[in-house]
Design a protein around this motif. Sequence first.
Motif, short mmCIF file in Angstrom:
data_model
loop_
_atom_site.label_atom_id
_atom_site.label_comp_id
_atom_site.label_asym_id
_atom_site.label_seq_id
_atom_site.Cartn_x
_atom_site.Cartn_y
_atom_site.Cartn_z
N LEU A 5 0.84 -1.20 0.00
CA LEU A 5 0.00 0.00 0.00
C LEU A 5 0.88 1.25 0.00
CD1 LEU A 5 -2.96 1.07 0.28
CD2 LEU A 5 -2.52 1.21 2.74
N PRO A 7 2.15 4.95 0.73
CA PRO A 7 1.90 5.80 1.92
C PRO A 7 0.77 6.81 1.71
CG PRO A 7 4.25 5.66 1.44
CD PRO A 7 3.55 5.02 0.29
N GLN A 8 0.62 7.28 0.47
CA GLN A 8 -0.43 8.28 0.21
C GLN A 8 -1.84 7.71 0.44
OE1 GLN A 8 2.10 7.29 -1.75
NE2 GLN A 8 2.52 8.78 -3.37
N ARG A 10 -2.67 5.60 2.89
CA ARG A 10 -2.71 5.00 4.22
C ARG A 10 -4.12 5.04 4.84
NH1 ARG A 10 0.56 7.18 9.56
NH2 ARG A 10 -0.01 5.46 10.96
N GLN A 11 -4.89 6.01 4.46
CA GLN A 11 -6.22 6.19 5.04
C GLN A 11 -7.13 4.99 4.79
OE1 GLN A 11 -8.12 9.93 3.99
NE2 GLN A 11 -10.14 8.99 4.17
N GLN A 13 -6.10 1.74 4.64
CA GLN A 13 -5.47 0.47 5.00
C GLN A 13 -6.37 -0.41 5.86
OE1 GLN A 13 -2.00 0.81 7.54
NE2 GLN A 13 -2.74 2.71 8.47
N HIS A 14 -7.12 0.18 6.80
CA HIS A 14 -7.96 -0.63 7.69
C HIS A 14 -9.18 -1.18 6.96
CE1 HIS A 14 -5.35 0.45 10.91
NE2 HIS A 14 -5.68 1.73 10.89
N ARG A 17 -7.89 -4.11 5.09
CA ARG A 17 -7.64 -5.22 6.01
C ARG A 17 -8.95 -5.89 6.41
NH1 ARG A 17 -4.47 -3.16 10.82
NH2 ARG A 17 -2.76 -3.23 9.34
N CYS A 51 0.49 4.83 -6.82
CA CYS A 51 -0.93 4.81 -6.42
C CYS A 51 -1.79 4.33 -7.58
CB CYS A 51 -1.39 6.20 -5.97
SG CYS A 51 -0.69 6.73 -4.40
N GLU A 172 -5.84 7.44 13.22
CA GLU A 172 -4.81 6.47 12.84
C GLU A 172 -4.78 5.29 13.80
OE1 GLU A 172 -3.49 6.78 10.04
OE2 GLU A 172 -4.31 8.78 9.72
N ASP A 174 -4.83 1.83 15.30
CA ASP A 174 -4.54 0.54 14.67
C ASP A 174 -5.04 -0.57 15.57
OD1 ASP A 174 -3.51 -1.73 13.54
OD2 ASP A 174 -1.58 -0.83 13.03
#
Length: 300
Positions: A5, A7-8, A10-11, A13-14, A17, A51, A172, A174
């Motif tokens: 993923l 870094p740009q 990152r929002q 990622q969850h 997942r 991206c 953020e 986690d």
Amino acid sequence: MAEALPPQLRQIQHHLRTGQEHEKRDPVVAYYCRLYAMQTGMKLDSKTPECRKFLVKLMDQLETMKKELGDNESISQELVGHAHIENYALKMFLYADNEDRSGRFHKNMIKSFYTASLLLDVLSVFGELSEENFQHRKYAKWKATYIHNCLKNGEVPQSGPIGMEGEAYDDEYDVEHGAASQPSQPSPHVLPRDGPGANTNFSNIQIPPGAHAPANTPAEVPHFTGEPSNPVQPVPRNIPVVDPSLLNASQQGEVRLTPEDYTRAQKYCKYAGSALQYEDVGEAIQNLQKALKLLTTGRE
């Protein structure tokens, strides 16, 4: 996805997942989590090479899933898909809320609160969130961070809705690795309806009917080792009383239904069907009664 993923992005990622976690358990949830991640990712950054490459692969994965799930009404019909995701998110929310109100604080319930909030994010693929779902999302994210921080600091969390006094959850947070900082100012893209620094009080939050989830909640929260938690006690179901006037229902006189009435009745029937997938008899009965009343009287 095996692709790293950027870094740009990152929002999202969850959400990705959560989609991965539901790959086998509930492919519909997995599909919409990835659809939300793709749509959000396009808004975040679709121009830089890394991206763009990531999002194109995600689009390909979505196309494959859509073909595989083509016969599933939750994919082919938005109304059914919305009901499926909303039902699942609220079941997970209610499991966590039941644990919270019973004073049982553990990682499973924290993850359930947070995952419920992510799935309420996902509902935005169908349009703007209702005010009720907006509040549930906000409350669940804050509760996840609040309880995590209390346990990390050796403090006993307060059960149920409490005044937040300006605290906001950490965007953020986690849940997978238990990393959460102290509550900080909310990110503007997450809480668009509140001004910076606005005090928020959840003491009057409207929890949906049946705020104590049944023991067989579909929220299959992962098992965490190392920190034992109290077992979940089964909670009796509250089955609503059936309106006797609806048992032999037929249209009353010259009832003229509008196209909007038919759409609402269909919505209630779809919600009932979705509720039965999770053996939620009470919710199914309530929605079927609403549909019958609307069809026979033209009123809700």
